[in-house]
Each structure stands twice: as C-alpha cells, then as structure tokens.
Design a protein around this motif. Structure first.
Motif, short mmCIF file in Angstrom:
data_model
loop_
_atom_site.label_atom_id
_atom_site.label_comp_id
_atom_site.label_asym_id
_atom_site.label_seq_id
_atom_site.Cartn_x
_atom_site.Cartn_y
_atom_site.Cartn_z
N LEU A 255 -23.00 -74.77 7.65
CA LEU A 255 -22.93 -75.00 9.10
C LEU A 255 -21.47 -75.24 9.42
O LEU A 255 -20.94 -76.33 9.26
CB LEU A 255 -23.80 -76.20 9.51
CG LEU A 255 -23.73 -76.65 10.97
CD1 LEU A 255 -23.93 -75.50 11.94
CD2 LEU A 255 -24.79 -77.73 11.25
N GLU A 256 -20.81 -74.17 9.84
CA GLU A 256 -19.36 -74.20 10.04
C GLU A 256 -19.04 -73.96 11.50
O GLU A 256 -19.78 -73.24 12.19
CB GLU A 256 -18.71 -73.09 9.21
CG GLU A 256 -18.96 -73.19 7.73
CD GLU A 256 -18.00 -74.11 7.03
OE1 GLU A 256 -18.47 -75.06 6.39
OE2 GLU A 256 -16.77 -73.89 7.13
N ILE A 257 -17.93 -74.51 11.95
CA ILE A 257 -17.51 -74.27 13.33
C ILE A 257 -16.09 -73.73 13.37
O ILE A 257 -15.24 -74.10 12.55
CB ILE A 257 -17.61 -75.56 14.19
CG1 ILE A 257 -17.40 -75.22 15.67
CG2 ILE A 257 -16.60 -76.62 13.74
CD1 ILE A 257 -17.82 -76.31 16.63
N MET A 258 -15.88 -72.80 14.30
CA MET A 258 -14.52 -72.34 14.61
C MET A 258 -14.34 -72.50 16.11
O MET A 258 -15.12 -71.94 16.88
CB MET A 258 -14.37 -70.85 14.27
CG MET A 258 -14.44 -70.55 12.79
SD MET A 258 -14.65 -68.77 12.46
CE MET A 258 -13.03 -68.12 12.84
N GLU A 259 -13.34 -73.26 16.49
CA GLU A 259 -13.01 -73.37 17.91
C GLU A 259 -12.29 -72.09 18.34
O GLU A 259 -11.74 -71.38 17.50
CB GLU A 259 -12.04 -74.53 18.08
CG GLU A 259 -12.62 -75.74 18.75
CD GLU A 259 -11.49 -76.59 19.28
OE1 GLU A 259 -11.45 -76.82 20.49
OE2 GLU A 259 -10.63 -76.99 18.48
N ARG A 260 -12.22 -71.87 19.66
CA ARG A 260 -11.61 -70.65 20.19
C ARG A 260 -10.23 -70.36 19.55
O ARG A 260 -9.96 -69.24 19.13
CB ARG A 260 -11.46 -70.78 21.70
CG ARG A 260 -10.90 -69.54 22.36
CD ARG A 260 -10.74 -69.75 23.87
NE ARG A 260 -10.23 -68.56 24.50
CZ ARG A 260 -10.96 -67.51 24.83
NH1 ARG A 260 -12.26 -67.50 24.59
NH2 ARG A 260 -10.42 -66.47 25.39
N SER A 261 -9.40 -71.41 19.47
CA SER A 261 -8.05 -71.20 18.94
C SER A 261 -8.11 -70.69 17.50
O SER A 261 -7.28 -69.87 17.08
CB SER A 261 -7.25 -72.51 19.00
OG SER A 261 -7.98 -73.55 18.38
N ALA A 262 -9.11 -71.14 16.73
CA ALA A 262 -9.23 -70.71 15.33
C ALA A 262 -9.74 -69.27 15.26
O ALA A 262 -9.26 -68.47 14.45
CB ALA A 262 -10.18 -71.64 14.59
N ILE A 263 -10.69 -68.93 16.14
CA ILE A 263 -11.22 -67.55 16.14
C ILE A 263 -10.09 -66.58 16.47
O ILE A 263 -9.90 -65.56 15.82
CB ILE A 263 -12.35 -67.38 17.20
CG1 ILE A 263 -13.40 -68.49 17.08
CG2 ILE A 263 -13.02 -66.01 17.08
CD1 ILE A 263 -14.36 -68.55 18.27
N GLN A 264 -9.32 -66.96 17.50
CA GLN A 264 -8.23 -66.08 17.94
C GLN A 264 -7.17 -65.93 16.84
O GLN A 264 -6.64 -64.84 16.60
CB GLN A 264 -7.57 -66.66 19.21
CG GLN A 264 -8.54 -66.90 20.35
CD GLN A 264 -8.74 -65.67 21.22
OE1 GLN A 264 -7.93 -64.77 21.18
NE2 GLN A 264 -9.81 -65.63 22.00
N ALA A 265 -6.87 -67.05 16.16
CA ALA A 265 -5.85 -67.00 15.10
C ALA A 265 -6.33 -66.09 13.98
O ALA A 265 -5.55 -65.27 13.45
CB ALA A 265 -5.57 -68.41 14.57
N GLY A 276 -17.66 -62.46 18.11
CA GLY A 276 -17.58 -63.76 18.77
C GLY A 276 -16.16 -64.12 19.21
O GLY A 276 -15.88 -65.27 19.54
N GLN A 277 -15.29 -63.13 19.23
CA GLN A 277 -13.87 -63.40 19.49
C GLN A 277 -13.63 -64.08 20.85
O GLN A 277 -12.70 -64.86 20.99
CB GLN A 277 -13.08 -62.09 19.43
CG GLN A 277 -11.63 -62.26 19.77
CD GLN A 277 -10.78 -61.17 19.15
OE1 GLN A 277 -11.19 -60.49 18.22
NE2 GLN A 277 -9.59 -60.98 19.68
N ASP A 278 -14.46 -63.75 21.85
CA ASP A 278 -14.21 -64.32 23.17
C ASP A 278 -14.97 -65.62 23.41
O ASP A 278 -14.91 -66.19 24.50
CB ASP A 278 -14.58 -63.29 24.25
CG ASP A 278 -13.75 -62.02 24.06
OD1 ASP A 278 -12.55 -62.17 23.76
OD2 ASP A 278 -14.30 -60.91 24.17
N ALA A 279 -15.67 -66.08 22.39
CA ALA A 279 -16.44 -67.33 22.57
C ALA A 279 -15.50 -68.53 22.61
O ALA A 279 -14.37 -68.48 22.11
CB ALA A 279 -17.41 -67.49 21.41
N GLU A 280 -15.98 -69.58 23.20
CA GLU A 280 -15.21 -70.83 23.22
C GLU A 280 -15.35 -71.53 21.86
O GLU A 280 -14.46 -72.23 21.41
CB GLU A 280 -15.75 -71.70 24.36
CG GLU A 280 -14.80 -72.69 24.97
CD GLU A 280 -13.42 -72.14 25.31
OE1 GLU A 280 -12.45 -72.84 24.98
OE2 GLU A 280 -13.29 -71.03 25.89
#
Ligand SMILES: Cc1cc2nc3c(=O)[nH]c(=O)nc-3n(C[C@H](O)[C@H](O)[C@H](O)COP(=O)(O)OP(=O)(O)OC[C@H]3O[C@@H](n4cnc5c(N)ncnc54)[C@H](O)[C@@H]3O)c2cc1C
Length: 481
Positions: A255-265, A276-280
């Motif tokens: 159960l992992e989380i990536m915040e928007r800034s992490a997804i974008q990076a 999921g790139q545009d997700a928050e």
C-alpha cells in the motif's frame, strides 16, 4: 570534536598481513569510491579500504584497529540514505563485499544461512527457485546487501503485510570491536535464553558489532499477485482511500502512495507519461496469495473499497509484466529526486492512520517555509519519505550544503511527525545525517540506555563513530565540489 589515533605504516602492513596486500587499498580513487553512500552528496574518504574474506579476518582487523585506537566503519553496498556507512572520522573502511555466499538453503526448516555481502535480490532469486520467499525487499534490493539490511532493519513495499528485516532474523554471528566473535539465536523458532542480542544488533547501524553471518526465515512464495493503481483528485480523497483499505477485511501486500510532485518527478525522469500522471495522489495497492481465485476476489474487494472512498478510477495490471512496469515508476522516484538536485530526505514514520495528517502537515510546512518537497512512500506502514529540495535544486552542479532554511524545514517536518506519535526514521536509520534530530523522538533516559549499550560493546567508541548520537563531525566534502 573527537580525535582518533592516526593510521601508521605499521598498521597498514598489519592489515595487509591479515587480508592480503591486494585487499588493502589506500589509493585516492578507491578511497573516494568508498567515501560516499547514497546520502545527499556527502564525501568522507576513509584513510584505507580493507576487504576481509571471512569472519576470522574481520575479527583480526577489528582487534588490530582496537589496539591501535583507529576507527572502523563497516559497509555493505553503500546504498544507505542516512550516512551510516560514511567514515566520517576517516580510519578504516571495512567492506563486507567479499563475504558474499549463501551458505545454506535449509528447505526442511525453511531457513537460509547467509553472509552479509549477499545482494538482497540474489537471496530473493535463490529462494524462489524452491518456491520460497524472503519478503524484505527495499527498493534498492538489486544492489543493497543483506548485512546493510540487517544493520538498518530495512523494510520495503511488502512490509505492510510481511514485516521488516527483523521479523525474519533468527540468528547472527557478529564480531565485537575488540575482535571477539559471538553467536546469537539459532535455527530456532523459539528461544528466550538470555537477552535477545539478535534483535539488539538488527537496526544498530553498524555501531555495536560487525555482522558476519545471519540465519533468515523464509516463507512460501505467494503464487498470485494483483496490482491496482488508484488515482485520486485530492490528497484528502487519497487519505480516505488509505484508511478505507486499512479498515477493509483484506490485508494488502503493498500500500504505497505517491503525491502529485512525486508522480510528476518520476514521469519526467523516465521521459514518458505514466498512468495516473495528472492525479493529485496515486495509491499502489497489491493483493497476493497462494490461489489465483482468492487473489482475484481480494483485488475486487480492494478495488470496490477504493472506488467507494472516492478514487477516480482503479487500474488493474493485467499481467505480471505490466505490474513490473508500474512498479518501475514507483521505484524510479528515488533516482528522479536525485536527478532534480540537492535534497534531504526525511524518513518520517507515523501510525498508519495518521498518514493523511502527516502529508497535510508537510504541505503546510513547505508552504509556510517556502521550500519544495516531494513525498511518497510506504503508506501502509505509515512510513513517508519527505524529500525537501534545496533552494538550488534543478541547478546543475549545485552542492547540497543543507543551509539554515533547509535545516529549519527538516526540523519542522520532524516535529509534525513526532506530534502525530511518530519518529524521525522508519527504515533508513539515524546514521550521521539525522543524529541531531534523535532527541526529538527519544527521551533522555532512553538515550542514556542506548549510550550505555554502546559503551558495553565498544568502550573506546571506535566502531562506526559519529553515528546515531549527535556529536561534532569534521566537515564533509561534496561529491561534485
Ligand atoms: C533508490 C533507493 C531505494 C531504497 N529503498 C529502500 C526501501 O525501500 N527500504 C529501505 O529500508 N531502505 C531503502 N533504501 C536504503 C538502503 O538501500 C538500505 O538502508 C539498505 O539496507 C542499505 O544496505 P547497504 O548494503 O547498501 O548498506 P550500507 O549503506 O553499506 O550500510 C548501511 C549501514 O549498515 C552498516 N553495515 C553494513 N554492513 C554491515 C555489517 N555486515 N555489519 C554491521 N553493520 C553493517 C553500515 O555501517 C551502515 O551503518 C533505498 C536506497 C536507495 C538508494
């Protein structure tokens, strides 16, 4: 600042007599290669790099250094993120890389006897050949070593269901700073004879003894896995999703989380769009088990739970290859942040249900103090890696140098974690980079007990000095300075 005895030509000759001259290196490129790990861009070259081949050699090297009053820093693969393997006071860098054998796979007892220099992924692969599983799987498992995992009590994405390194350690062989070799535990599921020295050494960051062998528990390998990706339009909704998963009847295997800034990076680093790139915020939720049909049912339950909690969608990896591709995005974040530029990673850990408050608190701190942050991690364990970027991040060639603004932000983030019942490190260790923050989460008496334990095993304070306990250190050089 503490000072130690200098390394003399006689000592170098003594080391060469123990391990062979070819395994004693004083040339600058080797010293610099072993002078950094993955912590920021810090460089602390040792005076000598020593590569023993077995426990007897480790023992003799330590005894010689002990008699001479020279510090020794043990090292695995150097993938640590808290500076644990940095020889901050110089002296001897003791690499365990040549102790790299899986000594036994005991199938009758489901156990492995290993040396510390075995790469974690090598044990994964060997166990799997026999239908067995060694669950601790730090994202660095392709190159980190079991000795480093033991010294840091490493976790990873599957700890939420299977636990940490310490949950798989049954016995150790270790060497004290004076050269004394001792064994703890055994091939035993039950053993309460005396103090539990095994678990004292696990997570002791190479400051109490050098681990030269470990007996590890294995479990049957799950035969089926299903990975779900759930994008959310807000952090709050993702937080509801996490809590809904905690409260569901299915224990996820990740159960992992990536915040928007992490997804974008991660997307930027990989040079492509990612799901999921545009997700928050994005949750990675995995189910595993022995039977395909049961895993399918668990995945369906988890999917319904996530949609019920407000996920925009739930994407299912249709086959193992697709799952691996999706995991590669999650695993790319560390490298992605490093590529952006100078940063400091706060390895916060809070009770899992308080992750939403932690993430909100971190955002508030970042906004108030004017710093950029990238957060992601093991939401199911309550362990969130908050990467705080230096003002110069993104500027090629800029060196970290924490600076007062960054230090203040780190301190404020740790305060948020501690206020929520958390701690300053969940799996990366205190090392030298977080030592000044340890008193935030440990009381004076606990710190005193820790110091007494350290003195009992290493009265001269020669084994991995400058770690865990705050003390003045020589200034670091920086890698690209
Ligand atoms: C991209 C990336 C992803 C990561 N992901 C995770 C993750 O998911 N989970 C996680 O927990 N960590 C993670 N890490 C951190 C790191 O990989 C772990 O802390 C790992 O356990 C360190 O192993 P190592 O062999 O590299 O140890 P090193 O960095 O060489 O050493 C770490 C510490 O262990 C001590 N040590 C090493 N060997 C011994 C020994 N034989 N006896 C006594 N002390 C010893 C050293 O003195 C030092 O204090 C990640 C790191 C990177 C770079």
């Amino acid at each position: 600042m503490r000072t130690f005895a200098p390394l003399t030509p006689a000592l170098i000759s003594g080391l060469a007599a123990i391990v062979g001259p070819e395994h004693v290196r004083t040339d600058v490129p080797t010293r610099e290669a072993y002078g950094h790990d993955e912590t920021e861009d810090l460089l602390y070259p040792p005076e000598v790099v020593v590569k023993p081949a077995n426990t007897a050699e480790v023992s003799k090297v330590l005894a010689l250094a002990h008699a001479a009053g020279v510090p020794v820093t043990p090292r695995g693969a150097g993938s640590g993120l808290s500076g644990g393997a940095l020889p901050v006071f110089g002296g001897i860098l003791l690499t365990l890389e040549r102790l790299d054998q899986i000594l036994e796979l005991d199938l009758d007892n489901r156990m492995a006897v290993v040396q510390p220099g075995v790469i974690t992924a090598t044990l994964h692969a060997r166990a799997l050949e026999h239908g067995l599983y060694y669950p601790p799987d730090p994202a660095s498992s392709a190159y980190c070593m079991l000795g480093g995992n033991l010294a840091e009590n490493a976790g990873g994405p599957h700890a939420v269901k299977y636990g940490l390194t310490r949950d798989y350690v049954l016995a150790l062989e270790a060497v004290r700073m004076d050269g004394g070799v001792f064994r703890t535990g055994g091939k035993l599921k039950k053993d309460v004879a005396g103090y539990d020295l095994t678990h004292l050494l696990v997570g002791s960051e190479g400051t109490l003894a050098v681990i030269t062998e470990a007996t590890l528990r294995l479990v049957p390998a799950p035969r089926a896995r299903r990975l779900l990706l759930a994008p959310f339009a807000s952090l709050e909704a993702a937080a509801r999703g996490m809590v809904a998963v905690y409260r569901s009847p299915v224990t996820p295997s990740a159960l992992e989380i990536m915040e928007r800034s992490a997804i974008q990076a991660a997307a930027h680093h990989l040079g492509r769009r990612v799901p999921g790139q545009d997700a928050e915020a994005l949750l990675y939720v995995e189910a595993d088990g022995m039977e395909e049909a049961q895993v399918e049912r668990d995945a369906t339950t988890l999917g319904e739970v996530l949609l019920g909690a407000g996920a925009d969608d739930v994407l299912v990896a249709e086959n193992p290859q697709r799952a691996q591709e999706l995991w590669s995005v999650r695993k790319a974040i560390g490298e992605a942040v490093r590529a952006i530029g100078p940063y400091v990673e706060c390895d916060t850990s809070v009770p899992p249900s308080r992750v939403p408050e932690l993430l909100a608190g971190v955002r508030e701190v970042a906004k108030r103090m004017g710093v950029r942050q990238i957060s992601y991690g093991h939401a199911g364990d309550g362990n969130i890696h908050v990467n705080v970027l230096a003002a110069s991040a993104g500027t090629p060639g800029s060196a970290a140098g924490r600076g007062p603004a960054l230090e203040a932000a780190i301190e404020a983030i740790f305060h948020v974690a501690v206020r929520l019942g958390g701690t300053i490190t969940g799996e990366h260790g205190v090392g030298c980079s977080q030592a000044r923050h340890l008193p935030l989460c440990r009381d004076d008496v606990a710190l005193d007990v820790m110091r007494q334990v350290k003195r009992a095993l290493d009265p001269k304070g020669l084994l991995n000095p400058g770690k865990v306990f705050d003390e003045p250190l020589p200034p670091a050089r920086h890698l690209d300075a």
